[in-house]
Scaffold this motif. Structure first.
Motif, PDB file in Angstrom:
ATOM      1  N   TYR A 114      -7.973  -1.263  -8.466  1.00 12.20           N
ATOM      2  CA  TYR A 114      -6.953  -2.298  -8.254  1.00 12.20           C
ATOM      3  C   TYR A 114      -6.428  -2.259  -6.826  1.00 12.20           C
ATOM      4  N   VAL A 115      -6.114  -1.068  -6.327  1.00 12.51           N
ATOM      5  CA  VAL A 115      -5.594  -0.937  -4.961  1.00 12.51           C
ATOM      6  C   VAL A 115      -6.618  -1.432  -3.946  1.00 12.51           C
ATOM      7  N   GLU A 116      -7.879  -1.138  -4.184  1.00 11.80           N
ATOM      8  CA  GLU A 116      -8.914  -1.602  -3.248  1.00 11.80           C
ATOM      9  C   GLU A 116      -9.005  -3.125  -3.256  1.00 11.80           C
ATOM     10  N   VAL A 117      -8.886  -3.735  -4.422  1.00 11.01           N
ATOM     11  CA  VAL A 117      -8.858  -5.204  -4.485  1.00 11.01           C
ATOM     12  C   VAL A 117      -7.680  -5.747  -3.666  1.00 11.01           C
ATOM     13  N   ILE A 118      -6.514  -5.128  -3.813  1.00  5.73           N
ATOM     14  CA  ILE A 118      -5.336  -5.555  -3.049  1.00  5.73           C
ATOM     15  C   ILE A 118      -5.631  -5.518  -1.558  1.00  5.73           C
ATOM     16  N   PRO A 149     -20.239   3.153  -4.102  1.00  6.76           N
ATOM     17  CA  PRO A 149     -18.887   3.582  -3.740  1.00  6.76           C
ATOM     18  C   PRO A 149     -18.723   5.082  -3.942  1.00  6.76           C
ATOM     19  N   SER A 150     -17.817   5.677  -3.169  1.00 10.57           N
ATOM     20  CA  SER A 150     -17.640   7.132  -3.225  1.00 10.57           C
ATOM     21  C   SER A 150     -16.881   7.584  -4.463  1.00 10.57           C
ATOM     22  N   ARG A 151     -16.018   6.711  -5.007  1.00 13.36           N
ATOM     23  CA  ARG A 151     -15.176   7.019  -6.166  1.00 13.36           C
ATOM     24  C   ARG A 151     -14.383   8.308  -5.948  1.00 13.36           C
ATOM     25  N   THR A 152     -13.908   8.476  -4.734  1.00 15.91           N
ATOM     26  CA  THR A 152     -13.124   9.657  -4.372  1.00 15.91           C
ATOM     27  C   THR A 152     -11.633   9.357  -4.541  1.00 15.91           C
ATOM     28  N   ARG A 153     -10.956  10.199  -5.284  1.00 13.46           N
ATOM     29  CA  ARG A 153      -9.527  10.030  -5.526  1.00 13.46           C
ATOM     30  C   ARG A 153      -8.779  11.132  -4.771  1.00 13.46           C
ATOM     31  N   PRO A 154      -7.892  10.783  -3.843  1.00 13.49           N
ATOM     32  CA  PRO A 154      -7.206  11.810  -3.064  1.00 13.49           C
ATOM     33  C   PRO A 154      -6.317  12.693  -3.935  1.00 13.49           C
ATOM     34  N   ALA A 155      -6.476  13.996  -3.802  1.00 15.88           N
ATOM     35  CA  ALA A 155      -5.718  14.934  -4.629  1.00 15.88           C
ATOM     36  C   ALA A 155      -4.233  14.911  -4.316  1.00 15.88           C
ATOM     37  N   SER A 156      -3.871  14.459  -3.114  1.00 14.34           N
ATOM     38  CA  SER A 156      -2.470  14.506  -2.695  1.00 14.34           C
ATOM     39  C   SER A 156      -1.657  13.278  -3.114  1.00 14.34           C
ATOM     40  N   ALA A 157      -2.292  12.314  -3.785  1.00 13.85           N
ATOM     41  CA  ALA A 157      -1.567  11.114  -4.224  1.00 13.85           C
ATOM     42  C   ALA A 157      -0.623  11.471  -5.366  1.00 13.85           C
ATOM     43  N   ARG A 158       0.630  11.053  -5.240  1.00 19.56           N
ATOM     44  CA  ARG A 158       1.655  11.358  -6.242  1.00 19.56           C
ATOM     45  C   ARG A 158       1.921  10.153  -7.135  1.00 19.56           C
ATOM     46  N   ARG A 191       1.777   2.807   2.745  1.00 19.69           N
ATOM     47  CA  ARG A 191       1.768   3.797   1.670  1.00 19.69           C
ATOM     48  C   ARG A 191       1.192   3.200   0.384  1.00 19.69           C
ATOM     49  N   ALA A 192       1.444   1.911   0.159  1.00 20.06           N
ATOM     50  CA  ALA A 192       1.041   1.274  -1.095  1.00 20.06           C
ATOM     51  C   ALA A 192      -0.468   1.286  -1.293  1.00 20.06           C
ATOM     52  N   LEU A 193      -1.237   1.350  -0.208  1.00 20.12           N
ATOM     53  CA  LEU A 193      -2.703   1.351  -0.303  1.00 20.12           C
ATOM     54  C   LEU A 193      -3.292   2.758  -0.266  1.00 20.12           C
ATOM     55  N   SER A 194      -2.441   3.781  -0.211  1.00 17.51           N
ATOM     56  CA  SER A 194      -2.935   5.115   0.119  1.00 17.51           C
ATOM     57  C   SER A 194      -3.736   5.792  -0.989  1.00 17.51           C
ATOM     58  N   LEU A 195      -3.743   5.250  -2.205  1.00 17.05           N
ATOM     59  CA  LEU A 195      -4.646   5.774  -3.224  1.00 17.05           C
ATOM     60  C   LEU A 195      -6.102   5.548  -2.815  1.00 17.05           C
ATOM     61  N   VAL A 196      -6.304   4.598  -1.890  1.00 18.47           N
ATOM     62  CA  VAL A 196      -7.628   4.340  -1.300  1.00 18.47           C
ATOM     63  C   VAL A 196      -7.462   4.480   0.217  1.00 18.47           C
ATOM     64  N   PRO A 197      -7.550   5.692   0.743  1.00 18.95           N
ATOM     65  CA  PRO A 197      -7.225   5.938   2.156  1.00 18.95           C
ATOM     66  C   PRO A 197      -7.960   5.054   3.146  1.00 18.95           C
ATOM     67  N   ASP A 198      -9.206   4.697   2.861  1.00 22.85           N
ATOM     68  CA  ASP A 198      -9.939   3.865   3.821  1.00 22.85           C
ATOM     69  C   ASP A 198      -9.316   2.476   3.964  1.00 22.85           C
ATOM     70  N   GLU A 199      -8.639   1.993   2.921  1.00 20.68           N
ATOM     71  CA  GLU A 199      -7.945   0.707   3.055  1.00 20.68           C
ATOM     72  C   GLU A 199      -6.713   0.838   3.938  1.00 20.68           C
ATOM     73  N   VAL A 200      -6.057   1.985   3.916  1.00 15.92           N
ATOM     74  CA  VAL A 200      -4.947   2.231   4.841  1.00 15.92           C
ATOM     75  C   VAL A 200      -5.464   2.251   6.271  1.00 15.92           C
ATOM     76  N   ARG A 201      -6.566   2.942   6.488  1.00 12.19           N
ATOM     77  CA  ARG A 201      -7.133   3.012   7.845  1.00 12.19           C
ATOM     78  C   ARG A 201      -7.497   1.620   8.346  1.00 12.19           C
ATOM     79  N   ALA A 202      -8.038   0.788   7.462  1.00  5.73           N
ATOM     80  CA  ALA A 202      -8.391  -0.579   7.856  1.00  5.73           C
ATOM     81  C   ALA A 202      -7.140  -1.385   8.175  1.00  5.73           C
TER      82      ALA A 202
END
Length: 246
Positions: A114-118, A149-158, A191-202
């Motif tokens: 969902y976050v990646e779609v956003i 897709p990598s399907r990687t979920r960041p461990a630091s996401a709260r 911060r809202a996109l940070s569950l998918v870090p590459d979208e934050v970087r973009a």
């Protein structure tokens, strides 16, 4: 790298804008964290289709979007639950609700997907608006790249902070150490996109070129062709017209 053609606008385009937008086209067509390249480009195409959707138009005019049943005028390339997310985010974002989001997750869309779609939908909307402001049609979407897709979920996401888990600035370590550039102030929109870090970087790459670098967000003296006061006036007016939550 693909090269977006601004020549028909007859206006000079800053080098950093060209570089950021071309880099984003490459990001869009590459396999993401939860969606392969073909679906990422498909989500982008569907977000443009949403602007001509009769159901979205009827819902937008209703007191509550939930009161208007029907099917979206879609391209037919994505599952119906994904189409619903894309169309609602593109056409009526101010009225998204937690209950609606919970329905999205219950329909089988993971929170990271969902976050990646956003990220895909919102950043494309900005690039399409840029082209429209220059009097240009939307740039043709790029050809997708192969890969999974990598399907990687960041461990630091709260969890428990917002509808979706987020990485707080103090938790941006390890693979996400670069995420916010070490800045103490990080807007919630990032911060809202940070569950998918590459979208934050973009998003940071685009916002640095289109708006203000993170490190200058709290600097009232920062400016470009417009001074900061003028920039904020334009930003506030555009945000109001787009019914931005903030």
């Amino acid at each position: 790298m693909s090269s977006l053609d601004y020549s028909a606008a007859g206006l000079p385009i800053r080098a950093d804008l060209r570089e950021a937008q071309n880099a984003h086209w490459e990001h869009l067509r590459a396999p993401g964290t939860w969606w392969p390249g073909a679906q990422r480009v498909g989500i982008a195409a569907e977000s443009r289709q949403a602007m001509d959707c009769s159901l979205c138009r009827d819902r937008k005019g209703a007191l509550s979007p939930a009161s208007v049943p029907g099917e979206h005028d879609s391209l037919g390339n994505l599952p119906a639950n994904v189409v619903e997310v894309v169309h609602r985010v593109r056409t009526d974002p101010a009225r998204l609700s937690r209950r609606w989001f919970q329905g999205v997750v219950a329909s089988g869309i993971e929170d990271g997907a969902y976050v990646e779609v956003i990220g895909i939908v919102t950043m494309l909307a900005g690039l399409d608006a840029f082209a429209r402001a220059l009097g240009l049609p939307p740039f043709p979407l790029p050809e997708p790249l192969p890969g999974e897709p990598s399907r990687t979920r960041p461990a630091s996401a709260r969890s428990g902070i917002a509808w979706v888990p987020m990485i707080l600035p103090e938790d941006a370590t390890g693979p996400e150490a670069d995420l916010y550039g070490g800045e103490p102030f990080v807007p919630n929109i990032m911060r809202a996109l940070s569950l998918v870090p590459d979208e934050v970087r973009a998003l940071i790459r685009l916002s640095h070129a289109h708006y203000v670098p993170n490190g200058k967000l709290q600097d009232p003296g920062y400016g470009r062709a417009l001074d900061r006061t003028q920039m904020e006036l334009v930003a506030a007016r555009v945000s109001a017209l787009n019914e931005c939550f903030y």
